[in-house]
Design an enzyme around this catalytic site. Structure first.
Site, PDB file in Angstrom:
ATOM      1  N   GLU A 247       0.861  -1.184   0.000  1.00  0.00           N
ATOM      2  CA  GLU A 247       0.000   0.000   0.000  1.00  0.00           C
ATOM      3  C   GLU A 247       0.895   1.231   0.000  1.00  0.00           C
ATOM      4  O   GLU A 247       2.098   1.124   0.260  1.00  0.00           O
ATOM      5  CB  GLU A 247      -0.886  -0.008   1.259  1.00  0.00           C
ATOM      6  CG  GLU A 247      -1.810  -1.214   1.324  1.00  0.00           C
ATOM      7  CD  GLU A 247      -2.685  -1.226   2.571  1.00  0.00           C
ATOM      8  OE1 GLU A 247      -2.581  -0.271   3.388  1.00  0.00           O
ATOM      9  OE2 GLU A 247      -3.459  -2.175   2.719  1.00  0.00           O
TER      10      GLU A 247
ATOM     11  N   GLU B 108       9.660  -8.728  -3.608  1.00  0.00           N
ATOM     12  CA  GLU B 108       9.834  -9.929  -2.754  1.00  0.00           C
ATOM     13  C   GLU B 108      10.815  -9.660  -1.613  1.00  0.00           C
ATOM     14  O   GLU B 108      11.593 -10.528  -1.232  1.00  0.00           O
ATOM     15  CB  GLU B 108      10.315 -11.133  -3.558  1.00  0.00           C
ATOM     16  CG  GLU B 108       9.314 -11.741  -4.514  1.00  0.00           C
ATOM     17  CD  GLU B 108       7.985 -12.112  -3.886  1.00  0.00           C
ATOM     18  OE1 GLU B 108       7.032 -11.303  -4.054  1.00  0.00           O
ATOM     19  OE2 GLU B 108       7.867 -13.154  -3.235  1.00  0.00           O
TER      20      GLU B 108
END
Ligand SMILES: Cc1cc2nc3c(=O)[nH]c(=O)nc-3n(C[C@H](O)[C@H](O)[C@H](O)COP(=O)(O)OP(=O)(O)OC[C@H]3O[C@@H](n4cnc5c(N)ncnc54)[C@H](O)[C@@H]3O)c2cc1C
Lengths: 363, 428
Positions: free
Chosen positions: B152, B405
């Site tokens: 976000e 990642e």
């Protein structure tokens, strides 16, 4: 397949060598370094492990078959214990393994059985020369054939245990190629000169040796008419040296981890700070990366693939890594790392040596 | 067991096939797809779909079978003793393929139609019913995509700070999602351009921190989700990076992944489960990185060879030119990154805990290929920096691998915590 687990035999051997490294090498390393001599008892016990005979064919009294991978596995443990004493212990290999690798039947029969006996063999090799830019494939020492003999002319440094050596394997340039010659110590013209003090690894006495018009029979040329393949030998040596470097680096890394968790500054362990913790994490990553390179090169060598490129890559990576890791270990200990009460300063000095030891470690 | 470095024959064979695709389908369109950022690599998508479908089917069936046999449903379950002794190579095979596909084109590879990260999450924490309901679609019909939305605007590395909320509506038996997600790979493909799905992370209880975070499946076309932006990027431009808002987006109760009945945030394998998917996905990202790095290295090496610079694996270092030494260092870094990745993957396949190794390989690969591709551009000079070759593109593509990642720093942090035995409180 890809797999990363040792066989149970390898595990047993590695455990044994690790115990030796922990009990004998770690106990003796500082005294050995300061007195510039490896304790005889430590060498005797190390020799009794039978590491070299395990790589010599049974017909010459050994009990095995050479495996670069198995060697790499235990060399890491030796390097973890102490590089100086280990280099001392490994000195006879510098003679025996090239003979095993390239010797003709007579040479093998004449020399190899001596390396499977109870006493530490008094044999070594003379490769490195007193220059600033050394290339094992472009030696200044020369060998010239005249009739049935060779005459060797040149100066070597970094000849391990030369003082007591009964026989040398001398590397010399013959018609633009590096060849090796078996030279008994009593041959006229062989003169062991001063001891050379290196920056680290003082437990390994190395000497300057002059070869002044030393004449040996043509039959002393290693490998007879076929000679040797220097790059094959360097491949083995590079794998071994890189494995030893991994062990040295691991020692420094483990020491730094332990210290960083205990040492407090600003109210908490220094390992609580990223700049320390990240240094340690990167040390772990770099060590593992090189270890896997070593294993792969060794595995390919054992499987009779051309491992020369991988061995070179592993060695160059190891040279850089071991210096970085040992340097970082000193940094993690701060001022205390600079003091000889801790081993890391020695490990940094050893770490710097690997780049200069091309061809000087064969296991 | 023994130490061994041999690529299994089946993988070699598959790799050969993938290389043909990489050379003949991916490379020719590399530059074009980089230039026209939001175009889709349709040739590649349709060529890959039948294979991907089969892979998805195999994975789904295997996982359902494991569930029926009562063993754990995670990625690397130990084979039961009555199963054949043949070692599992599913992940090993995958990282090999992805390395090769990324050697072809990393942006295009990311457009591969599959359940992707959504699949990993569903496999890791979904019930067998959920696996059937959500993953079956990837085994049939038209090409589909899955995506995973964690990030976000105010929560990237710090995933515990996500604000997207999930509130349970007892009356309709639905979860109501509200919030904003950014940087969702394949988000638009999954939601708007195919019959796929997105796994959305939301909190059912902000005060509970990580324990309150749960994964919800939002299927394509569900009302209340709106794609608001598709990002323009430094590299991997062929890849779809979407932002979306959730405005009272309603999903059925059992779209919450995990044991059914875990409605208002009861214990599910939620967050921990998601973190465990990283053990599988980090080696994959590392492999993708390495593919790009290898492309750049090989191109630099082969191009410079034509200029008379040869690789020298024999001479001592002082005899090498700086260019030769640079090339050697690039190759060393590639070797190490690849070996670490293969080890992390082999451990995953054999069911060993590979968390440390997965982060190690990700750190190494992310950093290595960033440097390798940057070096390749430098070594190739004016033409290397120009768009006449792909070197500059590979440098732009490579960089993402040190970011997603888990950034290089976050993965280093994980390695550090593991080796020091520290909690996240002790080492922030
Ligand atoms: C192309 C692309 C695709 C993506 N795909 C997805 C996706 O499919 N799904 C998804 O959920 N997300 C996705 N992401 C998001 C990606 O995972 C995040 O961008 C990444 O985790 C970093 O978060 P951030 O951008 O907010 O950076 P921040 O978290 O703000 O980090 C900024 C810097 O601070 C450092 N930092 C942060 N915390 C620490 C710490 N504790 N210690 C040391 N350093 C720290 C970071 O390493 C970084 O260098 C994608 C991103 C991109 C660019």
């Amino acid at each position: 397949m890809y797999s990363f687990d040792m066989t149970s035999e390898q595990k047993m051997l590695v455990d044994t060598v690790h115990r030796y490294a922990e009990k004998m090498l770690r106990a003796a390393y500082r005294e050995a370094e300061e007195s510039a001599a490896a304790p005889a008892g430590t060498i005797r016990t190390g020799w009794e492990l039978g590491l070299l005979p395990a790589g010599i064919d049974a017909e010459y009294g050994g009990y095995g078959e050479y495996s670069a991978l198995t060697s790499a596995l235990y060399l890491e443990e030796l390097g973890w214990g102490d590089v100086g004493i280990s280099l001392h212990l490994l000195s006879p290999n510098l003679f025996a393994l090239p003979v095993a690798l390239f010797g003709d039947n007579e040479q093998k029969a004449a020399w190899l059985p001596r390396f499977t006996e109870a006493d530490f063999p008094k044999a070594t090799a003379a490769l490195v020369e007193p220059v600033y830019q050394f290339d094992p494939n472009a030696l200044a020492t020369t060998a010239e054939r005249e009739g049935d003999s060779y005459t060797i002319q040149g100066v070597k440094i970094y000849v391990p245990l030369a003082q007591n050596a009964e026989v040398f394997l001398v590397y010399a340039q013959e018609k633009n190629r590096t060849q090796a010659f078996i030279v008994p110590a009593e041959t006229p013209g062989v003169q062991v000169a001063e001891r050379v003090v290196m920056m680290g690894a003082h437990a390994l006495p190395v000497y300057t040796v002059n070869f002044n018009g030393v004449t040996v029979p043509a039959g002393n040329r290693l490998g007879g008419a076929r000679g040797i393949r220097m790059n094959r030998l360097l491949t083995v040596s590079r794998i071994s040296a890189a494995a030893l470097a991994v062990g040295q680096a691991r020692a420094a890394y483990e020491y730094a981890v332990k210290y960083a968790k205990e040492r407090e500054a600003f109210g908490e362990p220094i390992a609580h700070r990223q700049s320390i913790a990240f240094m340690l994490a990167n040390m772990a990553i770099e060590i593992e990366g090189v270890r896997l390179q070593v294993w792969e090169a060794a595995w390919r060598y054992d499987n009779r693939e051309d491992a020369s490129k991988l061995a070179m890559l592993a060695k160059q990576a190891a040279d850089k890594m071991v210096l970085e890791v040992t340097d970082n270990a000193v940094q993690v200990l701060g001022g205390h790392g600079y003091i000889r009460e801790h081993p890391v300063e020695l490990w940094l000095r050893n770490g710097r040596g690997f780049a200069m030891w091309d061809g000087l470690i064969i296991g | 067991m023994t130490i061994e470095f041999k690529t299994p024959d089946e993988i070699e064979k598959q790799l050969h096939q993938v290389q043909i695709v990489a050379e003949n389908v991916m490379r020719p369109e590399s530059r074009m797809l980089d230039d026209s950022e939001h175009a889709r690599p349709l040739n590649f998508v349709h060529m890959m779909w039948p294979q991907m479908r089969e892979m998805e089917r195999a994975n789904l069936e295997a996982s359902l079978r494991r569930a029926r046999n009562g063993s754990d449903s995670d990625n690397g379950a130990k084979p039961k003793s009555d199963e054949p002794k043949k070692p599992r190579t599913a992940n090993l095979s995958l990282v090999h393929m992805i390395e090769m596909l990324s050697w072809g084109d990393a942006g295009v590879y990311l457009c591969i139609p599959s359940s992707a990260l959504a699949g990993a999450a569903i496999q890791a924490v979904g019930t067998p019913e959920q696996k059937e309901r959500f993953l079956r679609r990837f085994t049939e019909g038209e090409p589909k995509w899955g995506a995973m939305a964690m990030t976000e605007p105010q929560a990237g590395s710090d995933t515990s700070n996500i604000q997207t909320s999930a509130v349970f509506d007892e009356e309709t038996n639905e979860w109501v999602l509200n919030g904003q997600k950014i940087f969702c790979t394949g988000g638009k493909l999954a939601y708007a351009e195919s019959d796929g799905l997105i796994v959305v992370w939301a909190t059912v209880d902000k005060s509970a921190g990580r324990a309150g975070m749960k994964p919800f499946v939002v299927e394509a076309g569900t009302p209340g989700l709106k794609i608001v932006k598709v990002e323009d990027k430094l590299g991997i431009r062929a890849s779809d990076t979407a932002s979306f808002v959730l405005d009272n987006c309603r999903v059925p109760a059992d779209n919450l992944l995990g044991e059914s009945g875990a409605k208002s945030g009861g214990e599910t394998k939620g967050f921990k489960g998601a973190m465990r998917t990283f053990d599988a996905t980090r080696p994959i990202v590392a492999a993708s990185a390495i593919g790009i790095g290898r492309a750049a290295f090989e191109f630099a090496r082969d191009t410079l060879a034509k200029q008379g610079v040869r690789m020298d694996y024999e001479s001592p270092r002082w005899k090498l030119t700086t260019v030769q030494a640079d090339l050697l260092d690039m190759e060393i870094q590639l070797c190490q990154a690849w070996l670490l990745t293969v080890k992390a993957t082999a451990m995953l396949d054999s069911g060993d805990d590979n968390k440390l190794m997965a982060s190690m390989c990700k750190v190494k690969a992310g950093k290595a290929v960033t440097v390798i591709t940057q070096k390749a551009v430098e070594l190739l000079g004016p033409l290397g920096y120009s768009t006449q070759t792909l070197a500059e593109k590979w440098m732009r593509d490579a960089k993402i691998n040190d970011i997603y990642e888990g950034t290089g720093q976050i993965n280093t942090l994980i390695v550090a915590r593991e080796i020091l035995g520290y909690t996240r409180k002790e080492l922030k």
